[in-house]
Every structure is written in C-alpha cells, then in structure tokens.
Write an enzyme that holds these catalytic residues in place. Structure first.
Site, PDB file in Angstrom:
ATOM      1  N   LYS A  46       0.847  -1.203   0.000  1.00 63.94           N
ATOM      2  CA  LYS A  46       0.000   0.000   0.000  1.00 63.94           C
ATOM      3  C   LYS A  46       0.876   1.245   0.000  1.00 63.94           C
ATOM      4  O   LYS A  46       2.070   1.175   0.321  1.00 63.94           O
ATOM      5  CB  LYS A  46      -0.912  -0.013   1.232  1.00 63.94           C
ATOM      6  CG  LYS A  46      -0.163   0.000   2.568  1.00 63.94           C
ATOM      7  CD  LYS A  46      -1.102  -0.242   3.752  1.00 63.94           C
ATOM      8  CE  LYS A  46      -0.322  -0.261   5.062  1.00 63.94           C
ATOM      9  NZ  LYS A  46      -1.169  -0.668   6.205  1.00 63.94           N
ATOM     10  N   ARG A 140     -10.631  -1.156  15.382  1.00 60.26           N
ATOM     11  CA  ARG A 140     -10.605  -0.296  14.197  1.00 60.26           C
ATOM     12  C   ARG A 140     -11.590  -0.891  13.196  1.00 60.26           C
ATOM     13  O   ARG A 140     -12.727  -0.483  13.147  1.00 60.26           O
ATOM     14  CB  ARG A 140      -9.172  -0.207  13.631  1.00 60.26           C
ATOM     15  CG  ARG A 140      -9.056   0.702  12.428  1.00 60.26           C
ATOM     16  CD  ARG A 140      -7.631   0.815  11.892  1.00 60.26           C
ATOM     17  NE  ARG A 140      -7.111  -0.439  11.369  1.00 60.26           N
ATOM     18  CZ  ARG A 140      -5.916  -0.562  10.777  1.00 60.26           C
ATOM     19  NH1 ARG A 140      -5.113   0.480  10.655  1.00 60.26           N
ATOM     20  NH2 ARG A 140      -5.515  -1.729  10.325  1.00 60.26           N
ATOM     21  N   HIS A 168      -5.762  -7.884  13.044  1.00 59.94           N
ATOM     22  CA  HIS A 168      -4.559  -7.039  13.078  1.00 59.94           C
ATOM     23  C   HIS A 168      -4.136  -6.869  14.534  1.00 59.94           C
ATOM     24  O   HIS A 168      -4.975  -6.614  15.404  1.00 59.94           O
ATOM     25  CB  HIS A 168      -4.900  -5.677  12.454  1.00 59.94           C
ATOM     26  CG  HIS A 168      -3.710  -4.888  12.000  1.00 59.94           C
ATOM     27  ND1 HIS A 168      -2.590  -5.462  11.430  1.00 59.94           N
ATOM     28  CD2 HIS A 168      -3.455  -3.554  12.028  1.00 59.94           C
ATOM     29  CE1 HIS A 168      -1.713  -4.511  11.123  1.00 59.94           C
ATOM     30  NE2 HIS A 168      -2.215  -3.351  11.482  1.00 59.94           N
ATOM     31  N   ARG A 227       1.422 -10.711   6.816  1.00 53.48           N
ATOM     32  CA  ARG A 227       1.287  -9.478   6.028  1.00 53.48           C
ATOM     33  C   ARG A 227       2.322  -8.425   6.397  1.00 53.48           C
ATOM     34  O   ARG A 227       1.981  -7.361   6.901  1.00 53.48           O
ATOM     35  CB  ARG A 227      -0.093  -8.833   6.253  1.00 53.48           C
ATOM     36  CG  ARG A 227      -1.308  -9.652   5.940  1.00 53.48           C
ATOM     37  CD  ARG A 227      -2.570  -8.792   6.106  1.00 53.48           C
ATOM     38  NE  ARG A 227      -2.618  -8.118   7.391  1.00 53.48           N
ATOM     39  CZ  ARG A 227      -3.211  -8.586   8.484  1.00 53.48           C
ATOM     40  NH1 ARG A 227      -3.835  -9.741   8.459  1.00 53.48           N
ATOM     41  NH2 ARG A 227      -3.191  -7.898   9.609  1.00 53.48           N
ATOM     42  N   TYR A 272      14.872  31.337   5.350  1.00 51.58           N
ATOM     43  CA  TYR A 272      13.684  32.014   5.872  1.00 51.58           C
ATOM     44  C   TYR A 272      13.854  32.337   7.355  1.00 51.58           C
ATOM     45  O   TYR A 272      14.335  31.518   8.130  1.00 51.58           O
ATOM     46  CB  TYR A 272      12.444  31.150   5.688  1.00 51.58           C
ATOM     47  CG  TYR A 272      11.972  31.095   4.252  1.00 51.58           C
ATOM     48  CD1 TYR A 272      11.545  32.244   3.606  1.00 51.58           C
ATOM     49  CD2 TYR A 272      11.966  29.896   3.553  1.00 51.58           C
ATOM     50  CE1 TYR A 272      11.111  32.206   2.291  1.00 51.58           C
ATOM     51  CE2 TYR A 272      11.526  29.844   2.232  1.00 51.58           C
ATOM     52  CZ  TYR A 272      11.104  31.003   1.614  1.00 51.58           C
ATOM     53  OH  TYR A 272      10.677  30.957   0.308  1.00 51.58           O
ATOM     54  N   CYS A 320      13.174  24.661   3.216  1.00 51.53           N
ATOM     55  CA  CYS A 320      12.267  25.300   2.261  1.00 51.53           C
ATOM     56  C   CYS A 320      11.415  24.232   1.579  1.00 51.53           C
ATOM     57  O   CYS A 320      11.618  23.040   1.773  1.00 51.53           O
ATOM     58  CB  CYS A 320      13.052  26.058   1.202  1.00 51.53           C
ATOM     59  SG  CYS A 320      14.260  27.213   1.873  1.00 51.53           S
ATOM     60  N   MET A 321      10.507  24.688   0.743  1.00 49.95           N
ATOM     61  CA  MET A 321       9.640  23.742   0.041  1.00 49.95           C
ATOM     62  C   MET A 321      10.455  22.835  -0.884  1.00 49.95           C
ATOM     63  O   MET A 321      10.175  21.638  -1.010  1.00 49.95           O
ATOM     64  CB  MET A 321       8.573  24.498  -0.754  1.00 49.95           C
ATOM     65  CG  MET A 321       7.556  23.578  -1.407  1.00 49.95           C
ATOM     66  SD  MET A 321       6.300  24.444  -2.361  1.00 49.95           S
ATOM     67  CE  MET A 321       5.175  24.974  -1.091  1.00 49.95           C
ATOM     68  N   ASP A 322      11.487  23.402  -1.520  1.00 50.28           N
ATOM     69  CA  ASP A 322      12.215  22.656  -2.551  1.00 50.28           C
ATOM     70  C   ASP A 322      13.721  22.540  -2.299  1.00 50.28           C
ATOM     71  O   ASP A 322      14.426  21.916  -3.083  1.00 50.28           O
ATOM     72  CB  ASP A 322      12.012  23.338  -3.911  1.00 50.28           C
ATOM     73  CG  ASP A 322      10.579  23.780  -4.095  1.00 50.28           C
ATOM     74  OD1 ASP A 322       9.695  22.913  -3.995  1.00 50.28           O
ATOM     75  OD2 ASP A 322      10.341  24.985  -4.293  1.00 50.28           O
TER      76      ASP A 322
HETATM   77  C1  LIG Z   1      -0.381  -1.606   6.939  1.00 51.67           C
HETATM   78  C2  LIG Z   1      -0.882  -2.915   7.371  1.00 51.67           C
HETATM   79  C3  LIG Z   1       0.001  -4.014   7.483  1.00 51.67           C
HETATM   80  C4  LIG Z   1       1.493  -3.886   7.361  1.00 51.67           C
HETATM   81  O1  LIG Z   1       1.987  -3.305   8.544  1.00 51.67           O
HETATM   82  P1  LIG Z   1       3.545  -3.209   8.871  1.00 51.67           P
HETATM   83  O2  LIG Z   1       3.573  -2.834  10.290  1.00 51.67           O
HETATM   84  O3  LIG Z   1       4.116  -2.179   7.968  1.00 51.67           O
HETATM   85  O4  LIG Z   1       4.123  -4.544   8.615  1.00 51.67           O
HETATM   86  C5  LIG Z   1      -0.553  -5.247   7.764  1.00 51.67           C
HETATM   87  N1  LIG Z   1      -1.884  -5.400   7.943  1.00 51.67           N
HETATM   88  C6  LIG Z   1      -2.748  -4.368   7.882  1.00 51.67           C
HETATM   89  C7  LIG Z   1      -4.193  -4.606   8.110  1.00 51.67           C
HETATM   90  C8  LIG Z   1      -2.275  -3.088   7.608  1.00 51.67           C
HETATM   91  O5  LIG Z   1      -3.131  -2.062   7.572  1.00 51.67           O
END
Ligand SMILES: *Cc1c(COP(=O)(O)O)cnc(C)c1O
Length: 381
Positions: A46, A140, A168, A227, A272, A320-322
């Site tokens: 992601k 969540r 999770h 995951r 700045y 700065c921004m850039d």
């Molecule tokens: C983002 C996410 C992960 C990965 O998490 P890490 O801590 O980066 O390994 C796994 N499962 C879910 C549901 C997530 O939202």
C-alpha cells in the site's frame, strides 16, 4: 554503492529515491524463512509500497515467489493488475459497495470491514472474493471476533465468497508484559473464531494476523499468510522498536544534488527568518530537496543531517519547500553537482529512515510513505 540502471539524466538531476531490488528480494527471503510450513507472504504494498513504488516492489517480489499482495484501496489494486500482477490482491480498506463491479472486474479480493459493509457488498449482486476482518481488540475494523453468529451470517450472504479471515495486532511492537499478554489474547480470540466457524461447518479459508512485528517477534503461526510491510523494506518503525530479526537490509536511499556552495560571512543569517546565524564565516551547501518532496519541515531544526563525501553534515536553518541548507564548513570539500544522501549509505557512513523519523517525532512507516511523487524512483541493478 552500486551503479544505477541506465536512466534518463533528468531522474537524478535534482532529488530521487534509489530502490535496491536485491535488498527487497533478500528481505522477502529472510521473512519467508520465519514462516511455518504452508504459510506464505502477503506483501503489503500500500501507499506506493511505503514510498518505494508499488509496481516495482510487486514485480520484484513476484520474481521472488510472492503471490499475494495487500493494498489500502481499490485504485492501488487496479494499478497493480494493470501492471500485470497476477496473484491475490487484498484490498484492506473500505471500498464503497457500488464499486463492487470494479473489484470483480479486476479480480481483487475485498476485506469486509464490518457487518454493514458485508451486507452492502452482497446487495450489489456481484460475485466477490472477500476476506473477513475480525476485531480481536484493536477496535478499528472488523466484526467482533467473539460474535460467531455475526461472522457466520456473512458466510451465508449471497454473492460473497469468503476466502479468508484476518485480524490485526495493535501492540505487537510493544515489549511490556501487558503488551505481550494483549497480543496473546488477540491470537487466542482469533484462532477460537476460526475453530468455531469450523464447528459450524464453515471453512474460514486463509487465516492471517501478523504484520511486520507480529511476524518478526512471534513464533511461526498456524496461518496461511503473514502481512509484512515495513520489514520488507528493511526498516523498523523506530530505533526504539527493534524488529528483533537480524539481517534485513534497507531498500530505499534518498539522494539530492548540491546545487550551490557559498560562504556565509560572520554576522549574517541564511534562509527564511534568517533562522541560521553565522557566528564566524561558514560554508553553506544548498541541496535541492525540501518539504514538498515529503521530508518533514521540522527535520532541519531537529538535528537533521545529510551525508556528503562520506561524512555527516548538519542541516541548518529552516527547510524550504524545494531546498534545504547544509553547513559544510567542516569535512571534505563540497561542490555543486555533488550527491547528498538524506537516507542511505555514502562511503562508510549511513543514515537510516528510522533515525530520521525519530528526529521528526514519527515512525519510518510515515516518513517513507510520504516521500513525494516529485522524487523519481530509480531502481538499482
Ligand atoms: C499496513 C498494514 C500491514 C502492514 O503493517 P507493517 O507494520 O508495515 O508490517 C498489515 N496489515 C494491515 C491490516 C495493515 O493495515
């Protein structure tokens, strides 16, 4: 430092992300080695694979035998499919039910966020592959894991093909007695839900509950997937939160060009607010990267450093921004065109994403995932 692929000069003319495919493949192999037999990686790609480039990361991981991916939203899944990624792609976040036809058309698997989401998805009348999110304590997303009747109800809905259940862990990066007990409780509740479904004659499909910390710190779990996100990219969330697995290699380096070197005479200020004041003559290098590229603006005044000529040099004044300013008075000579390293290795010196994140009061996950689209992603070969 290895050589970069033949790339348009423009890619490295200002500021860029270098990504190391060998490091990513190495990390995937290392994490695969932590899995129980029958368990596979579901690589979390992601947010552009935490700023590394989702398509590049997924292709690199696919070559390593990874055949399941997780993304946050529909459009991220569509991007991977259009790039030819063929394995399981699980959309972890909520997708509007009306977009069920797109999920189906792209062969994406949707996470069911709660009972209402499941009902609404089913009501679309489109055949969908889904994994059910179970809430084991994070509160969540997910149907309460203890509510077997509610979970079983989703299995009975038309048009939804439940191919997995997942949860999770929310304190698996903690090391207190309390955190460990909470994680143990989450696991227990999760596996009990799977058992209860089986007792009702329902096949829960693939089980998964470990993200990076769960994978690295817990013993192998009786699941079909793990995951990991941040661990694949060779980082912990913070220097205070070690993953506890040796040998992961950082995948991303962040580099930018020095565009001008100048003397700041004693008594003058720079940038700045003239926030940097020279007590004596100083040499300043202007580096072409800034907060619009995703670097936190606070970094330059919280001890941020860059590597130039293999040595650490302090950022000074306000970012700065850039662009940003670096004091190069001490250490080897610096000239316009030199490459400054903000994250990564230069000679014997190294700045980690964890270190930079900590200086800014955040975690590497946030720092990396915010690196901006203005930074070309340059794969190393
Ligand atoms: C983002 C996410 C992960 C990965 O998490 P890490 O801590 O980066 O390994 C796994 N499962 C879910 C549901 C997530 O939202």
């Amino acid at each position: 430092m290895r050589k970069m692929e033949e790339t348009p000069l423009s890619w490295t003319s200002r500021a860029w992300r270098e990504v190391d495919g060998r490091a990513l493949a190495h990390n995937a192999r290392l994490l695969q080695g932590l899995l129980a037999p029958g368990c596979r990686l579901m690589a979390v790609v992601k947010a552009e694979a935490y700023g590394h480039g989702a398509v590049w990361a997924a292709r690199t991981l696919e070559a390593q035998g990874v055949d399941a991916f997780a993304v946050a939203c529909l459009s991220e899944g569509v991007t991977l499919r259009r790039a030819g990624i063929s394995g399981v792609i699980l959309v972890l976040g909520w997708t509007p039910p009306e977009q069920a036809p797109l999920l189906a058309a792209y062969g994406l698997t949707q996470a069911v966020a709660d009972t209402a989401h499941g009902l609404a998805l089913s009501a679309q009348g489109v055949e969908l592959k889904v994994h059910l999110a179970l809430d084991t304590g994070m509160h969540r997303l997910g149907i309460p894991a203890e509510d077997t009747a509610a979970i079983a109800h989703i299995f009975a809905l038309p048009h939804l093909k439940v191919e997995g259940i997942f949860s999770h862990l929310c304190v698996s990066d903690g090391s207190s007695e309390q955190d460990r007990a909470f994680t143990a409780r989450q696991l227990e509740v999760f596996y009990r839900a799977a058992e209860e479904l089986q007792q009702r004659g329902l096949d829960p499909g693939a089980l998964h509950i470990q993200a990076s910390y769960g994978l690295c710190r817990l013993p192998p779990q009786p699941c079909q997937y793990a995951r990991p996100g941040i661990a694949l990219y060779g980082a912990a969330s913070s220097p205070d939160l070690p993953l506890g697995v040796a040998g992961l290699e950082p995948v991303l380096s962040l580099r930018a060009r020095v565009v001008s070197v100048r003397t700041l005479p004693a008594g003058c200020g720079a940038g700045y607010g003239l926030a940097f004041q020279a007590m004596e003559d100083r040499r300043l290098a202007v580096v072409s990267i800034g907060y619009a590229d995703g670097l936190p603006r606070a970094l330059s005044q919280r001890g941020g450093q860059v590597l130039l000529g293999g040595t650490r040099r302090p950022m000074v004044g306000r970012m700065c921004m850039d662009q940003l300013l670096v004091d190069v008075t001490d250490g080897p000579e610096v000239a316009a065109g030199d490459v400054a390293t903000l994250i990564g290795r230069d000679g014997g010196a190294h700045i980690s994403a964890e270190e930079v994140a900590q200086q800014c009061g955040t975690i590497a996950n946030e720092l990396l995932s915010r690196l901006g689209p203005r930074l070309p992603v340059v794969p190393l070969v």
